[in-house]
Design a protein around this motif. Sequence first.
Motif, short mmCIF file in Angstrom:
data_model
loop_
_atom_site.label_atom_id
_atom_site.label_comp_id
_atom_site.label_asym_id
_atom_site.label_seq_id
_atom_site.Cartn_x
_atom_site.Cartn_y
_atom_site.Cartn_z
N ASN A 2 38.22 16.37 47.58
CA ASN A 2 39.48 16.74 48.25
C ASN A 2 39.36 16.48 49.73
OD1 ASN A 2 40.72 17.57 45.95
ND2 ASN A 2 40.16 19.72 46.18
N ASP A 3 40.02 15.40 50.18
CA ASP A 3 40.05 15.10 51.61
C ASP A 3 41.21 15.86 52.24
OD1 ASP A 3 37.90 13.36 51.57
OD2 ASP A 3 39.16 11.65 51.05
N PRO A 4 41.00 16.44 53.42
CA PRO A 4 42.13 17.11 54.08
C PRO A 4 43.20 16.08 54.45
CG PRO A 4 40.24 16.98 55.55
CD PRO A 4 39.79 16.47 54.21
N ALA A 5 44.44 16.55 54.51
CA ALA A 5 45.55 15.66 54.87
C ALA A 5 45.35 15.14 56.29
CB ALA A 5 46.87 16.40 54.77
N PRO A 6 45.65 13.87 56.50
CA PRO A 6 45.48 13.33 57.86
C PRO A 6 46.47 14.00 58.81
CG PRO A 6 46.59 11.73 56.46
CD PRO A 6 46.17 12.87 55.58
N SER A 7 46.03 14.19 60.04
CA SER A 7 46.93 14.80 61.02
C SER A 7 47.98 13.78 61.45
CB SER A 7 46.14 15.30 62.23
OG SER A 7 45.45 14.23 62.82
N PRO A 8 49.18 14.24 61.76
CA PRO A 8 50.23 13.30 62.16
C PRO A 8 49.89 12.62 63.48
CG PRO A 8 50.96 15.56 62.49
CD PRO A 8 49.62 15.62 61.81
#
Length: 50
Positions: A2-8
């Motif tokens: 589970n990779d964290p969501a990329p920051s905007p």
Amino acid sequence: MNDPAPSPAPAPSRARVRAPELVGKGGWLNTGGQRLTLADLRGKCVVLDF
């Protein structure tokens, strides 16, 4: 995995443009002879025809 969501992506910065005052012999048309400055026009929609 589970990779964290990329920051905007950061918002693009706006370049601040400094325009010179418009001066000349003819003056402004359709202003009733009133002298206008860029400060007077700030926040207004202005169409210039050269």
